[in-house]
Design a protein around this motif. Sequence first.
Motif, PDB file in Angstrom:
ATOM      1  N   UNK A 128      17.511   6.539  -7.026  1.00  0.00           N
ATOM      2  CA  UNK A 128      18.262   5.477  -6.464  1.00  0.00           C
ATOM      3  C   UNK A 128      18.562   4.468  -7.810  1.00  0.00           C
ATOM      4  N   UNK A 129      18.418   5.104  -8.786  1.00  0.00           N
ATOM      5  CA  UNK A 129      18.666   4.509 -10.420  1.00  0.00           C
ATOM      6  C   UNK A 129      18.032   3.294 -10.391  1.00  0.00           C
ATOM      7  N   UNK A 130      16.542   3.034  -9.817  1.00  0.00           N
ATOM      8  CA  UNK A 130      15.612   2.161  -9.743  1.00  0.00           C
ATOM      9  C   UNK A 130      14.915   2.158 -11.232  1.00  0.00           C
ATOM     10  N   UNK A 131      13.836   1.439 -11.040  1.00  0.00           N
ATOM     11  CA  UNK A 131      12.641   1.286 -12.363  1.00  0.00           C
ATOM     12  C   UNK A 131      11.585   0.651 -11.886  1.00  0.00           C
ATOM     13  N   UNK A 132      10.578   0.729 -12.776  1.00  0.00           N
ATOM     14  CA  UNK A 132       9.192  -0.209 -12.267  1.00  0.00           C
ATOM     15  C   UNK A 132       9.234  -1.464 -13.058  1.00  0.00           C
ATOM     16  N   UNK A 133      10.463  -1.997 -13.295  1.00  0.00           N
ATOM     17  CA  UNK A 133      10.448  -3.409 -14.012  1.00  0.00           C
ATOM     18  C   UNK A 133       9.820  -4.305 -13.333  1.00  0.00           C
ATOM     19  N   UNK A 134       9.883  -4.453 -11.925  1.00  0.00           N
ATOM     20  CA  UNK A 134       9.229  -5.289 -11.009  1.00  0.00           C
ATOM     21  C   UNK A 134       8.087  -4.578 -10.199  1.00  0.00           C
ATOM     22  N   UNK A 135       8.645  -3.351  -9.709  1.00  0.00           N
ATOM     23  CA  UNK A 135       7.658  -2.577  -8.649  1.00  0.00           C
ATOM     24  C   UNK A 135       7.238  -3.440  -7.780  1.00  0.00           C
ATOM     25  N   UNK A 136       5.907  -3.370  -7.321  1.00  0.00           N
ATOM     26  CA  UNK A 136       5.239  -4.164  -6.375  1.00  0.00           C
ATOM     27  C   UNK A 136       4.460  -5.427  -6.940  1.00  0.00           C
ATOM     28  N   UNK A 137       4.941  -5.788  -8.448  1.00  0.00           N
ATOM     29  CA  UNK A 137       4.486  -6.810  -9.075  1.00  0.00           C
ATOM     30  C   UNK A 137       3.055  -7.148  -8.942  1.00  0.00           C
ATOM     31  N   UNK A 138       2.406  -6.046  -9.089  1.00  0.00           N
ATOM     32  CA  UNK A 138       0.927  -6.346  -8.802  1.00  0.00           C
ATOM     33  C   UNK A 138       0.248  -7.084  -9.892  1.00  0.00           C
ATOM     34  N   UNK A 139       0.878  -7.150 -11.148  1.00  0.00           N
ATOM     35  CA  UNK A 139       0.606  -7.951 -12.177  1.00  0.00           C
ATOM     36  C   UNK A 139       0.353  -9.294 -11.877  1.00  0.00           C
ATOM     37  N   UNK A 140       1.246  -9.815 -10.851  1.00  0.00           N
ATOM     38  CA  UNK A 140       1.064 -11.114 -10.304  1.00  0.00           C
ATOM     39  C   UNK A 140       0.314 -11.322  -9.016  1.00  0.00           C
ATOM     40  N   UNK A 141       0.219 -10.319  -8.401  1.00  0.00           N
ATOM     41  CA  UNK A 141      -0.325 -10.042  -7.051  1.00  0.00           C
ATOM     42  C   UNK A 141      -1.561  -9.441  -6.929  1.00  0.00           C
ATOM     43  N   UNK A 142      -2.344  -9.412  -8.024  1.00  0.00           N
ATOM     44  CA  UNK A 142      -3.485  -8.712  -7.969  1.00  0.00           C
ATOM     45  C   UNK A 142      -4.627  -9.155  -7.016  1.00  0.00           C
ATOM     46  N   UNK A 143      -4.528 -10.520  -6.703  1.00  0.00           N
ATOM     47  CA  UNK A 143      -5.363 -11.166  -5.787  1.00  0.00           C
ATOM     48  C   UNK A 143      -5.241 -10.675  -4.378  1.00  0.00           C
ATOM     49  N   UNK A 144      -3.886 -10.525  -4.058  1.00  0.00           N
ATOM     50  CA  UNK A 144      -3.324  -9.993  -2.809  1.00  0.00           C
ATOM     51  C   UNK A 144      -4.004  -8.581  -2.761  1.00  0.00           C
ATOM     52  N   UNK A 145      -3.652  -7.825  -3.912  1.00  0.00           N
ATOM     53  CA  UNK A 145      -4.136  -6.429  -3.715  1.00  0.00           C
ATOM     54  C   UNK A 145      -5.665  -6.385  -3.420  1.00  0.00           C
ATOM     55  N   UNK A 146      -6.581  -6.973  -4.025  1.00  0.00           N
ATOM     56  CA  UNK A 146      -7.739  -7.023  -3.762  1.00  0.00           C
ATOM     57  C   UNK A 146      -7.982  -7.483  -2.198  1.00  0.00           C
ATOM     58  N   UNK A 147      -7.493  -8.426  -1.868  1.00  0.00           N
ATOM     59  CA  UNK A 147      -7.611  -8.704  -0.216  1.00  0.00           C
ATOM     60  C   UNK A 147      -7.123  -7.723   0.544  1.00  0.00           C
ATOM     61  N   UNK A 148      -6.339  -6.762   0.297  1.00  0.00           N
ATOM     62  CA  UNK A 148      -5.983  -5.845   0.958  1.00  0.00           C
ATOM     63  C   UNK A 148      -7.014  -4.523   0.903  1.00  0.00           C
ATOM     64  N   UNK A 149      -7.660  -4.459  -0.039  1.00  0.00           N
ATOM     65  CA  UNK A 149      -8.806  -3.663  -0.243  1.00  0.00           C
ATOM     66  C   UNK A 149      -9.913  -4.130   0.608  1.00  0.00           C
ATOM     67  N   UNK A 150     -10.298  -5.461   0.773  1.00  0.00           N
ATOM     68  CA  UNK A 150     -11.047  -6.100   1.570  1.00  0.00           C
ATOM     69  C   UNK A 150     -10.730  -5.809   2.870  1.00  0.00           C
ATOM     70  N   UNK A 151      -9.767  -6.059   3.536  1.00  0.00           N
ATOM     71  CA  UNK A 151      -9.062  -5.585   4.705  1.00  0.00           C
ATOM     72  C   UNK A 151      -9.641  -4.456   5.054  1.00  0.00           C
ATOM     73  N   UNK A 152      -9.130  -3.210   4.172  1.00  0.00           N
ATOM     74  CA  UNK A 152      -9.470  -1.846   4.684  1.00  0.00           C
ATOM     75  C   UNK A 152     -10.872  -1.599   4.448  1.00  0.00           C
ATOM     76  N   UNK A 153     -11.773  -2.408   3.764  1.00  0.00           N
ATOM     77  CA  UNK A 153     -13.197  -2.192   3.893  1.00  0.00           C
ATOM     78  C   UNK A 153     -13.621  -1.203   2.638  1.00  0.00           C
ATOM     79  N   UNK A 154     -12.676  -1.212   1.613  1.00  0.00           N
ATOM     80  CA  UNK A 154     -12.696   0.179   0.756  1.00  0.00           C
ATOM     81  C   UNK A 154     -14.192  -0.095  -0.324  1.00  0.00           C
ATOM     82  N   UNK A 155     -14.605   1.002  -0.477  1.00  0.00           N
ATOM     83  CA  UNK A 155     -15.980   1.067  -1.464  1.00  0.00           C
ATOM     84  C   UNK A 155     -15.560   1.231  -2.891  1.00  0.00           C
ATOM     85  N   UNK A 156     -14.173   1.722  -2.853  1.00  0.00           N
ATOM     86  CA  UNK A 156     -13.584   1.843  -4.520  1.00  0.00           C
ATOM     87  C   UNK A 156     -12.263   1.865  -4.619  1.00  0.00           C
TER      88      UNK A 156
END
Length: 492
Positions: A54-82
Amino acid sequence: SCYAHPKHGRKFPDDFLFGTATASYQVEGAWNADGKGENIWDHMTHTMPEVIADQSNGDEAADSYHNYKRDVEIMRELGLDAYRFSLSWSRILPNGQANIVNQAGVDYYNNFINEMLKYNITPLVTLYHWDLPQKLQDLGGFVSPLFPEWFEDYARVVFENFGDRVKHWITFNEPREICYEGYGSITKAPRLNATDVGTYLCAKQLVIANARAYHLYDKEFRPIQNGKCGITISVNWFGPLTDSEEDQSAAEIKRQAEWGIYAEPIFSEQGGFPKELSEIVERNSKEQGYPRSRMPEFTDEERDLVRGSTDFFGVNHYTASLVSANEEYKEWHPTPSLLSDADVGGYVPPEWPKSASKWLKLAPNSIYNVLTHLKSKYNNPILYITENGWSTTPESGLEDEDRITYYRAALNSVLDALEAGVNLKGYMAWSLIDNFEWMEGYLERFGLYQVDFESPEKTRTPRKSAFIYKEIIRSRVIEPNYEPPSRTMWID
Ligand code: PNW
């Protein structure tokens, strides 16, 4: 409660690590933020956008660089061990070399790791998931004789900065995709297409680089930091199409070509490249007029350095195919190449359910087959499944019944393998969130959470499979009729 499944009530051990996985280039975005250097995926997608579906790239992707706290919140929602993620080499060392360390990059990973540890989520950290600093590619990348040194220097910076808190290291993600796809064909960056020797030269340098990083950790860091250092190899299942001798040896050759050339030097007792395939390549090379085998040899010293240079075998597993010696099943491949050296045919039964990715089908018992095979072949090594997952299309939305079917089948196969005594310590689902799927861009989605790539905040929303995985992690049981109570995620 009552279970409809015939093998009801089987439980995952309490200390079994359930997690999810991602990779830096696929989720981080922020491709040139705060001093990050260019890597081979930045370079390829910017200079040749047409190679991405689709001629896209990872310039922004899911922007986890700025959203890492939300990513950890998701890990907690799922109850991940790792949680398994990878470090962007050029975010830490912009030019690839260890003379200049980008403090902002180090800070980002420190903040992220600390946020995970706050909630008891164990980080599994991959040093290299395909995003080589472009400056090192310009100098030859993996096939440079200096590559093992560059990797060791980078590993030292990583262990020094994060090793006080990170106890699970993975040196490389998927040598096959790095070497065959990147150097022996055009299916991944840097698309070198050196079909005759690219895969083999890269394979040798890669396992030596793994050994250099492993021994560095073992000698200088393990005594103080006390962690483990392994490697992740993609091991799909290749069984024989029929019971005939010919098909059985064709399947063995295929396994050697797909993952044995990376696993055998590290995990086998004798070390070096797999015997049958080496003999074939040596014979073919002679016939083709090469002055030496296209598959390089190991000196005795190199062989000993590489043999046993790991604490565990990380398995990325997705699918299977059936191998045949019969001409009827063979496809065209360039000659000479890895695939023409391992000249066998493949068959995928049409009844195996299909994902959104051409190569990915739901194959029965494939996890069990792979794990029990590795157990007997390599003397019962410690294993982790470091990736396993299913793709859907961008249009298919949140009700992902096919992904649920896949995960339940996969995890039942994991339980079968545990019952057979494999030394499996954990399972990482690919992936936590939708992300940049390499050559397929954003056209194939692997997330337990959907990502709205159009929205500025890259909104994450749980799919139905997220609720199912959460309940499996919580109860340690696969309940085949479980239905999530609502569409709202909660943190216990
Ligand atoms: C993995 N196969 O690659 C990668 O580690 C991930 O980055 C990627 O997003 C994920 O799988 C899904 O594609 C693979 O052909 C690519 O079997 C291809 C295969 C296996 C793994």
